[in-house]
Design an enzyme around this catalytic site. Structure first.
Site, PDB file in Angstrom:
ATOM      1  N   GLY A  13       0.836  -1.203   0.000  1.00 47.87           N
ATOM      2  CA  GLY A  13       0.000   0.000   0.000  1.00 47.87           C
ATOM      3  C   GLY A  13       0.868   1.249   0.000  1.00 47.87           C
ATOM      4  CB  SER A  15       0.402   4.154  -4.496  1.00 49.53           C
ATOM      5  OG  SER A  15      -0.937   4.143  -4.040  1.00 49.53           O
ATOM      6  NE  ARG A  16      -4.934   4.812  -2.072  1.00 52.09           N
ATOM      7  CZ  ARG A  16      -5.978   4.655  -1.271  1.00 52.09           C
ATOM      8  NH1 ARG A  16      -6.363   5.636  -0.485  1.00 52.09           N
ATOM      9  NH2 ARG A  16      -6.651   3.515  -1.262  1.00 52.09           N
ATOM     10  CB  VAL A  63       5.110   0.421  -9.703  1.00 52.86           C
ATOM     11  CG1 VAL A  63       3.631   0.177  -9.548  1.00 52.86           C
ATOM     12  CG2 VAL A  63       5.450   1.875  -9.395  1.00 52.86           C
ATOM     13  CG  ASN A  94       1.156   1.418   4.865  1.00 53.39           C
ATOM     14  OD1 ASN A  94       0.900   2.147   5.819  1.00 53.39           O
ATOM     15  ND2 ASN A  94       0.644   1.637   3.656  1.00 53.39           N
ATOM     16  CB  SER A 146      -4.157   1.196  14.774  1.00 52.13           C
ATOM     17  OG  SER A 146      -5.067   2.169  15.213  1.00 52.13           O
ATOM     18  CE1 TYR A 160      -7.957  -0.079  10.513  1.00 48.81           C
ATOM     19  CE2 TYR A 160      -8.291   1.047  12.609  1.00 48.81           C
ATOM     20  CZ  TYR A 160      -7.536   0.832  11.472  1.00 48.81           C
ATOM     21  OH  TYR A 160      -6.348   1.519  11.295  1.00 48.81           O
ATOM     22  CE  LYS A 164      -4.676  -1.531  11.053  1.00 46.35           C
ATOM     23  NZ  LYS A 164      -3.482  -1.684  10.204  1.00 46.35           N
ATOM     24  CB  ILE A 193      -2.405  10.139  10.072  1.00 38.14           C
ATOM     25  CG1 ILE A 193      -1.441   9.977  11.266  1.00 38.14           C
ATOM     26  CG2 ILE A 193      -1.696  10.814   8.903  1.00 38.14           C
ATOM     27  CD1 ILE A 193      -0.229   9.149  11.006  1.00 38.14           C
TER      28      ILE A 193
HETATM   29  P1  NAP Z   1      -5.188   4.936   3.033  1.00 33.62           P
HETATM   30  O1  NAP Z   1      -4.774   6.305   2.691  1.00 33.62           O
HETATM   31  O2  NAP Z   1      -6.622   4.549   2.950  1.00 33.62           O
HETATM   32  O3  NAP Z   1      -4.319   3.922   2.141  1.00 33.62           O
HETATM   33  C1  NAP Z   1      -4.530   2.541   2.265  1.00 33.62           C
HETATM   34  C2  NAP Z   1      -3.457   1.840   1.482  1.00 33.62           C
HETATM   35  O4  NAP Z   1      -3.647   0.423   1.645  1.00 33.62           O
HETATM   36  C3  NAP Z   1      -3.529   2.140  -0.007  1.00 33.62           C
HETATM   37  O5  NAP Z   1      -2.227   2.290  -0.495  1.00 33.62           O
HETATM   38  C4  NAP Z   1      -4.174   0.878  -0.576  1.00 33.62           C
HETATM   39  O6  NAP Z   1      -3.755   0.561  -1.892  1.00 33.62           O
HETATM   40  C5  NAP Z   1      -3.636  -0.181   0.380  1.00 33.62           C
HETATM   41  N1  NAP Z   1      -4.466  -1.393   0.350  1.00 33.62           N
HETATM   42  C6  NAP Z   1      -5.717  -1.544   0.841  1.00 33.62           C
HETATM   43  N2  NAP Z   1      -6.120  -2.814   0.633  1.00 33.62           N
HETATM   44  C7  NAP Z   1      -5.102  -3.455  -0.008  1.00 33.62           C
HETATM   45  C8  NAP Z   1      -4.911  -4.770  -0.486  1.00 33.62           C
HETATM   46  N3  NAP Z   1      -5.850  -5.708  -0.352  1.00 33.62           N
HETATM   47  N4  NAP Z   1      -3.728  -5.071  -1.093  1.00 33.62           N
HETATM   48  C9  NAP Z   1      -2.756  -4.137  -1.238  1.00 33.62           C
HETATM   49  N5  NAP Z   1      -2.889  -2.867  -0.791  1.00 33.62           N
HETATM   50  C10 NAP Z   1      -4.049  -2.534  -0.200  1.00 33.62           C
HETATM   51  O7  NAP Z   1      -4.748   4.552   4.505  1.00 33.62           O
HETATM   52  P2  NAP Z   1      -3.594   5.117   5.454  1.00 33.62           P
HETATM   53  O8  NAP Z   1      -4.223   6.041   6.405  1.00 33.62           O
HETATM   54  O9  NAP Z   1      -2.424   5.533   4.682  1.00 33.62           O
HETATM   55  O10 NAP Z   1      -3.283   3.785   6.277  1.00 33.62           O
HETATM   56  C11 NAP Z   1      -2.127   3.020   6.116  1.00 33.62           C
HETATM   57  C12 NAP Z   1      -2.022   2.062   7.307  1.00 33.62           C
HETATM   58  O11 NAP Z   1      -1.976   2.819   8.515  1.00 33.62           O
HETATM   59  C13 NAP Z   1      -3.229   1.137   7.447  1.00 33.62           C
HETATM   60  O12 NAP Z   1      -2.792  -0.135   7.856  1.00 33.62           O
HETATM   61  C14 NAP Z   1      -4.061   1.804   8.527  1.00 33.62           C
HETATM   62  O13 NAP Z   1      -4.878   0.884   9.204  1.00 33.62           O
HETATM   63  C15 NAP Z   1      -2.972   2.356   9.406  1.00 33.62           C
HETATM   64  N6  NAP Z   1      -3.418   3.466  10.276  1.00 33.62           N
HETATM   65  C16 NAP Z   1      -3.925   4.617   9.735  1.00 33.62           C
HETATM   66  C17 NAP Z   1      -4.340   5.646  10.590  1.00 33.62           C
HETATM   67  C18 NAP Z   1      -4.907   6.941  10.071  1.00 33.62           C
HETATM   68  O14 NAP Z   1      -5.453   7.706  10.883  1.00 33.62           O
HETATM   69  N7  NAP Z   1      -4.807   7.254   8.792  1.00 33.62           N
HETATM   70  C19 NAP Z   1      -4.238   5.472  11.975  1.00 33.62           C
HETATM   71  C20 NAP Z   1      -3.725   4.290  12.476  1.00 33.62           C
HETATM   72  C21 NAP Z   1      -3.311   3.297  11.617  1.00 33.62           C
HETATM   73  P3  NAP Z   1      -4.570   1.060  -3.202  1.00 33.62           P
HETATM   74  O15 NAP Z   1      -4.344   2.535  -3.298  1.00 33.62           O
HETATM   75  O16 NAP Z   1      -3.952   0.284  -4.307  1.00 33.62           O
HETATM   76  O17 NAP Z   1      -6.011   0.715  -2.938  1.00 33.62           O
END
Ligand code: NAP
Length: 270
Positions: A13, A15-16, A63, A94, A146, A160, A164, A193
């Site tokens: 994951g 890319s973003r 990629v 991630n 998380s 969720y 985690k 975040i």
């Molecule tokens: P996000 O912006 O929604 O990005 C999610 C990423 O996961 C994307 O790159 C997506 O890829 C990838 N993904 C989802 N399902 C996938 C799959 N089946 N196979 C491969 N890639 C997959 O989320 P984020 O906030 O950056 O979160 C990243 C990590 O941090 C997650 O594990 C999340 O639970 C954790 N986290 C986030 C927060 C927060 O507040 N943002 C807080 C605590 C923990 P595509 O673009 O190809 O779909």
């Protein structure tokens, strides 16, 4: 700088959001990085990031497509990375999802998909890379968990938060299992975040204000801070850190709700 020169890293994951920031920081430290994505719409972002980090940090990047919850795709993805960049020495799990479905209307499909993406993925990718790491007697596995791994942050999404918590405990189990091969397995636990994952949630200004107010540091975290923590855990400086969940949460998870949360501290000091 250059703490990870010539190491091969894979960020799922990547890319973003948080994954993108982790890719940037690993590349800045000299690692060659494979950027995984799964949604067709994310290819362009992943490819633009590949180009940027290659030019900016003079490293090799690639990629690679693959759904981290499906064994065949994980195996194929890692085969491709090994062919292009060599065996994976730093794996950052991630990729994750947080579908908003309150408990009473939560579907079995959402439950399964959440565990498949957030937990099973760690089993699949780690098992696949561990074989080469064991041969090399070197490896770093870093799981992005998380605050929800340790406390019930949001009872409305039990799928969720429990996934985690499972990811954090899986981290500990793998740390014990793989430590003897000089493989460190750790986790990073971010608080909220402002990525795509939280876009709808944080769009409500009242919620945003409450999130900031609830955090002891009185601010949200950033993607880069998670990248910094991942770099630390991937570096030799963290050689003896194993089975650890590094919270990057401003102290949120050590804070108990106290009556003084409702007090005006400045008024109390005056
Ligand atoms: P996000 O912006 O929604 O990005 C999610 C990423 O996961 C994307 O790159 C997506 O890829 C990838 N993904 C989802 N399902 C996938 C799959 N089946 N196979 C491969 N890639 C997959 O989320 P984020 O906030 O950056 O979160 C990243 C990590 O941090 C997650 O594990 C999340 O639970 C954790 N986290 C986030 C927060 C927060 O507040 N943002 C807080 C605590 C923990 P595509 O673009 O190809 O779909």
């Amino acid at each position: 700088m250059n703490r990870l020169a010539n190491r091969t890293a894979l960020v799922t994951g990547g890319s973003r959001g948080i994954g993108e920031a982790i890719v940037r920081r690993l590349a800045e430290e000299g690692a060659n990085v494979a950027i995984n994505y799964t949604s067709p719409g994310s290819f362009e972002k992943a490819n633009a990031l590949r180009q940027q980090v290659e030019e900016q940090f003079q490293i090799k990047a690639m990629v690679v497509k693959g759904n981290v919850g499906i064994k065949q795709e994980v195996d194929q993805m890692i085969d491709e990375v090994e062919k292009e960049l060599g065996s994976v020495e730093i794996l950052v799990n991630n990729a994750g999802i947080n579908p908003f479905e309150p408990f009473l209307s939560l579907s079995e499909e959402t439950w399964d998909k959440t565990y498949q993406t957030n937990v099973k993925s760690i089993f699949l990718t780690s098992q696949r890379v561990a074989k080469n790491m064991i041969q090399k007697k070197y490896g770093k596995i870093i799981n992005i968990t998380s605050t929800a791994s340790t406390v019930v942050t949001s009872p409305v999404v039990p799928h969720y938060i429990s996934s985690k918590a499972a990811a954090a405990h899986l981290t500990r189990a793998l740390a014990i299992e793989l430590g003897k091969y000089n493989i460190n397995v750790n986790a990073v636990g971010p608080s909220t975040i402002a990525t795509d994952m939280c876009e709808d949630y944080l769009a409500d200004p009242e919620i945003l204000e409450k999130e900031i107010e609830a955090n002891p540091m009185k601010r949200l975290g950033t993607e880069k801070q998670i990248g910094d923590a991942a770099v630390f855990l991937a570096s030799d400086e963290a050689m003896q850190v194993n089975g650890h969940l590094l919270m990057v949460d401003g102290g949120l998870t050590v804070k108990a709700a106290q009556p003084e949360d409702h007090m005006d501290h400045e008024a109390a000091i005056r």
